[in-house]
Design a protein around this motif. Structure first.
Motif, PDB file in Angstrom:
ATOM      1  N   SER A  66       2.245  -2.092   4.224  1.00 47.87           N
ATOM      2  CA  SER A  66       2.850  -2.120   2.893  1.00 47.87           C
ATOM      3  C   SER A  66       4.362  -1.976   2.979  1.00 47.87           C
ATOM      4  O   SER A  66       4.967  -1.210   2.256  1.00 47.87           O
ATOM      5  CB  SER A  66       2.250  -1.009   2.025  1.00 47.87           C
ATOM      6  N   ASN A  67       4.953  -2.744   3.880  1.00 48.43           N
ATOM      7  CA  ASN A  67       6.410  -2.735   3.971  1.00 48.43           C
ATOM      8  C   ASN A  67       6.942  -4.076   3.466  1.00 48.43           C
ATOM      9  O   ASN A  67       6.178  -5.015   3.225  1.00 48.43           O
ATOM     10  CB  ASN A  67       6.886  -2.436   5.390  1.00 48.43           C
ATOM     11  N   GLY A  68       8.233  -4.157   3.318  1.00 46.95           N
ATOM     12  CA  GLY A  68       8.843  -5.365   2.765  1.00 46.95           C
ATOM     13  C   GLY A  68       8.547  -6.618   3.564  1.00 46.95           C
ATOM     14  O   GLY A  68       8.383  -7.701   3.006  1.00 46.95           O
ATOM     15  N   ALA A  69       8.451  -6.485   4.877  1.00 53.91           N
ATOM     16  CA  ALA A  69       8.211  -7.654   5.719  1.00 53.91           C
ATOM     17  C   ALA A  69       6.838  -8.272   5.481  1.00 53.91           C
ATOM     18  O   ALA A  69       6.635  -9.449   5.734  1.00 53.91           O
ATOM     19  CB  ALA A  69       8.363  -7.268   7.184  1.00 53.91           C
ATOM     20  N   SER A  70       5.890  -7.478   4.997  1.00 47.28           N
ATOM     21  CA  SER A  70       4.539  -8.004   4.794  1.00 47.28           C
ATOM     22  C   SER A  70       4.265  -8.384   3.336  1.00 47.28           C
ATOM     23  O   SER A  70       3.161  -8.798   3.013  1.00 47.28           O
ATOM     24  CB  SER A  70       3.506  -6.971   5.247  1.00 47.28           C
ATOM     25  N   MET A  71       5.248  -8.255   2.474  1.00 44.00           N
ATOM     26  CA  MET A  71       5.046  -8.544   1.050  1.00 44.00           C
ATOM     27  C   MET A  71       5.202 -10.033   0.750  1.00 44.00           C
ATOM     28  O   MET A  71       5.948 -10.732   1.414  1.00 44.00           O
ATOM     29  CB  MET A  71       6.023  -7.739   0.200  1.00 44.00           C
ATOM     30  N   THR A  72       4.491 -10.456  -0.266  1.00 43.29           N
ATOM     31  CA  THR A  72       4.594 -11.838  -0.737  1.00 43.29           C
ATOM     32  C   THR A  72       5.601 -11.885  -1.894  1.00 43.29           C
ATOM     33  O   THR A  72       5.960 -10.839  -2.453  1.00 43.29           O
ATOM     34  CB  THR A  72       3.225 -12.333  -1.244  1.00 43.29           C
ATOM     35  N   PRO A  73       6.044 -13.076  -2.287  1.00 44.28           N
ATOM     36  CA  PRO A  73       6.940 -13.164  -3.443  1.00 44.28           C
ATOM     37  C   PRO A  73       6.336 -12.501  -4.698  1.00 44.28           C
ATOM     38  O   PRO A  73       7.046 -11.857  -5.465  1.00 44.28           O
ATOM     39  CB  PRO A  73       7.122 -14.663  -3.639  1.00 44.28           C
ATOM     40  N   CYS A  75       4.401  -9.893  -4.759  1.00 41.27           N
ATOM     41  CA  CYS A  75       4.565  -8.447  -4.602  1.00 41.27           C
ATOM     42  C   CYS A  75       5.958  -8.010  -5.048  1.00 41.27           C
ATOM     43  O   CYS A  75       6.104  -6.999  -5.733  1.00 41.27           O
ATOM     44  CB  CYS A  75       4.351  -8.037  -3.148  1.00 41.27           C
ATOM     45  N   PHE A  76       6.975  -8.775  -4.640  1.00 42.60           N
ATOM     46  CA  PHE A  76       8.345  -8.421  -5.017  1.00 42.60           C
ATOM     47  C   PHE A  76       8.533  -8.471  -6.526  1.00 42.60           C
ATOM     48  O   PHE A  76       9.238  -7.655  -7.100  1.00 42.60           O
ATOM     49  CB  PHE A  76       9.348  -9.349  -4.330  1.00 42.60           C
ATOM     50  N   GLU A  77       7.887  -9.433  -7.183  1.00 45.40           N
ATOM     51  CA  GLU A  77       7.999  -9.556  -8.641  1.00 45.40           C
ATOM     52  C   GLU A  77       7.376  -8.366  -9.359  1.00 45.40           C
ATOM     53  O   GLU A  77       7.788  -8.036 -10.470  1.00 45.40           O
ATOM     54  CB  GLU A  77       7.323 -10.840  -9.118  1.00 45.40           C
ATOM     55  N   CYS A  78       6.407  -7.724  -8.761  1.00 45.30           N
ATOM     56  CA  CYS A  78       5.714  -6.593  -9.387  1.00 45.30           C
ATOM     57  C   CYS A  78       6.511  -5.293  -9.283  1.00 45.30           C
ATOM     58  O   CYS A  78       6.217  -4.341 -10.002  1.00 45.30           O
ATOM     59  CB  CYS A  78       4.345  -6.391  -8.742  1.00 45.30           C
ATOM     60  N   LEU A  79       7.488  -5.265  -8.404  1.00 50.72           N
ATOM     61  CA  LEU A  79       8.275  -4.050  -8.202  1.00 50.72           C
ATOM     62  C   LEU A  79       9.415  -3.962  -9.211  1.00 50.72           C
ATOM     63  O   LEU A  79       9.908  -4.987  -9.686  1.00 50.72           O
ATOM     64  CB  LEU A  79       8.869  -4.040  -6.790  1.00 50.72           C
ATOM     65  N   PRO A  80       9.869  -2.747  -9.512  1.00 56.27           N
ATOM     66  CA  PRO A  80      11.094  -2.613 -10.303  1.00 56.27           C
ATOM     67  C   PRO A  80      12.249  -3.276  -9.542  1.00 56.27           C
ATOM     68  O   PRO A  80      12.212  -3.368  -8.313  1.00 56.27           O
ATOM     69  CB  PRO A  80      11.293  -1.104 -10.406  1.00 56.27           C
ATOM     70  N   PRO A  81      13.286  -3.730 -10.249  1.00 56.70           N
ATOM     71  CA  PRO A  81      14.360  -4.497  -9.604  1.00 56.70           C
ATOM     72  C   PRO A  81      14.975  -3.840  -8.375  1.00 56.70           C
ATOM     73  O   PRO A  81      15.126  -4.491  -7.342  1.00 56.70           O
ATOM     74  CB  PRO A  81      15.392  -4.674 -10.715  1.00 56.70           C
ATOM     75  N   LEU A  82      15.330  -2.566  -8.444  1.00 56.78           N
ATOM     76  CA  LEU A  82      15.956  -1.918  -7.298  1.00 56.78           C
ATOM     77  C   LEU A  82      14.975  -1.837  -6.126  1.00 56.78           C
ATOM     78  O   LEU A  82      15.321  -2.151  -4.983  1.00 56.78           O
ATOM     79  CB  LEU A  82      16.465  -0.521  -7.651  1.00 56.78           C
ATOM     80  N   ALA A  83      13.745  -1.458  -6.387  1.00 55.60           N
ATOM     81  CA  ALA A  83      12.741  -1.366  -5.319  1.00 55.60           C
ATOM     82  C   ALA A  83      12.480  -2.730  -4.715  1.00 55.60           C
ATOM     83  O   ALA A  83      12.323  -2.879  -3.496  1.00 55.60           O
ATOM     84  CB  ALA A  83      11.439  -0.766  -5.862  1.00 55.60           C
ATOM     85  N   SER A  84      12.472  -3.763  -5.542  1.00 61.80           N
ATOM     86  CA  SER A  84      12.269  -5.128  -5.058  1.00 61.80           C
ATOM     87  C   SER A  84      13.419  -5.535  -4.130  1.00 61.80           C
ATOM     88  O   SER A  84      13.194  -6.064  -3.046  1.00 61.80           O
ATOM     89  CB  SER A  84      12.178  -6.093  -6.230  1.00 61.80           C
ATOM     90  N   TRP A  85      14.628  -5.274  -4.546  1.00 65.52           N
ATOM     91  CA  TRP A  85      15.795  -5.617  -3.740  1.00 65.52           C
ATOM     92  C   TRP A  85      15.768  -4.872  -2.411  1.00 65.52           C
ATOM     93  O   TRP A  85      16.012  -5.459  -1.360  1.00 65.52           O
ATOM     94  CB  TRP A  85      17.089  -5.289  -4.503  1.00 65.52           C
ATOM     95  N   LEU A  86      15.460  -3.576  -2.453  1.00 64.70           N
ATOM     96  CA  LEU A  86      15.398  -2.773  -1.225  1.00 64.70           C
ATOM     97  C   LEU A  86      14.307  -3.291  -0.281  1.00 64.70           C
ATOM     98  O   LEU A  86      14.513  -3.418   0.927  1.00 64.70           O
ATOM     99  CB  LEU A  86      15.153  -1.301  -1.546  1.00 64.70           C
ATOM    100  N   ALA A  87      13.150  -3.629  -0.834  1.00 63.56           N
ATOM    101  CA  ALA A  87      12.044  -4.130  -0.008  1.00 63.56           C
ATOM    102  C   ALA A  87      12.388  -5.493   0.607  1.00 63.56           C
ATOM    103  O   ALA A  87      12.069  -5.756   1.761  1.00 63.56           O
ATOM    104  CB  ALA A  87      10.766  -4.231  -0.835  1.00 63.56           C
ATOM    105  N   MET A  88      13.039  -6.348  -0.165  1.00 65.14           N
ATOM    106  CA  MET A  88      13.404  -7.674   0.341  1.00 65.14           C
ATOM    107  C   MET A  88      14.444  -7.573   1.458  1.00 65.14           C
ATOM    108  O   MET A  88      14.506  -8.416   2.337  1.00 65.14           O
ATOM    109  CB  MET A  88      13.935  -8.578  -0.761  1.00 65.14           C
TER     110      MET A  88
END
Length: 90
Positions: A66-73, A75-88
């Motif tokens: 469950s880290n950013g490298a294993s997330m799909t697009p 997954c990133f859309e489901c995160l709050p903006p800051l968390a999405s940016w950090l994960a990406m």
């Protein structure tokens, strides 16, 4: 009996796989040749299943990351903006 995975031992076990090495060299990735042999060894042992002496270790590895490298697009859309940016950018 000590079990240690090394790329040099894997290369000795399988012999040189010249076609694969040539492809890596042509892709300017010759520094990854040792990784190729190590990963090949892991795949061969995984394919053996419980017949492999490495089975307990392979079976203990996580099957979900469950880290950013294993997330799909999505997954990133489901995160709050800051968390999405950090994960990406992880």
């Amino acid at each position: 009996n000590v079990m240690i995975l090394t790329s040099s031992q894997a290369q000795q076990e399988f012999g040189r796989i010249e076609d694969a090495e040539k492809r890596l060299v042509s892709a300017k990735s010759s520094d990854h040749i040792p990784h190729f042999y190590l990963f090949l060894k892991i795949l061969v042992e995984y394919e053996k299943g419980d017949e492999s002496p490495w089975f307990p270790w392979l079976n203990s590895l996580p099957r979900y990351y469950s880290n950013g490298a294993s997330m799909t697009p999505f997954c990133f859309e489901c995160l709050p903006p800051l968390a999405s940016w950090l994960a990406m950018n992880e």
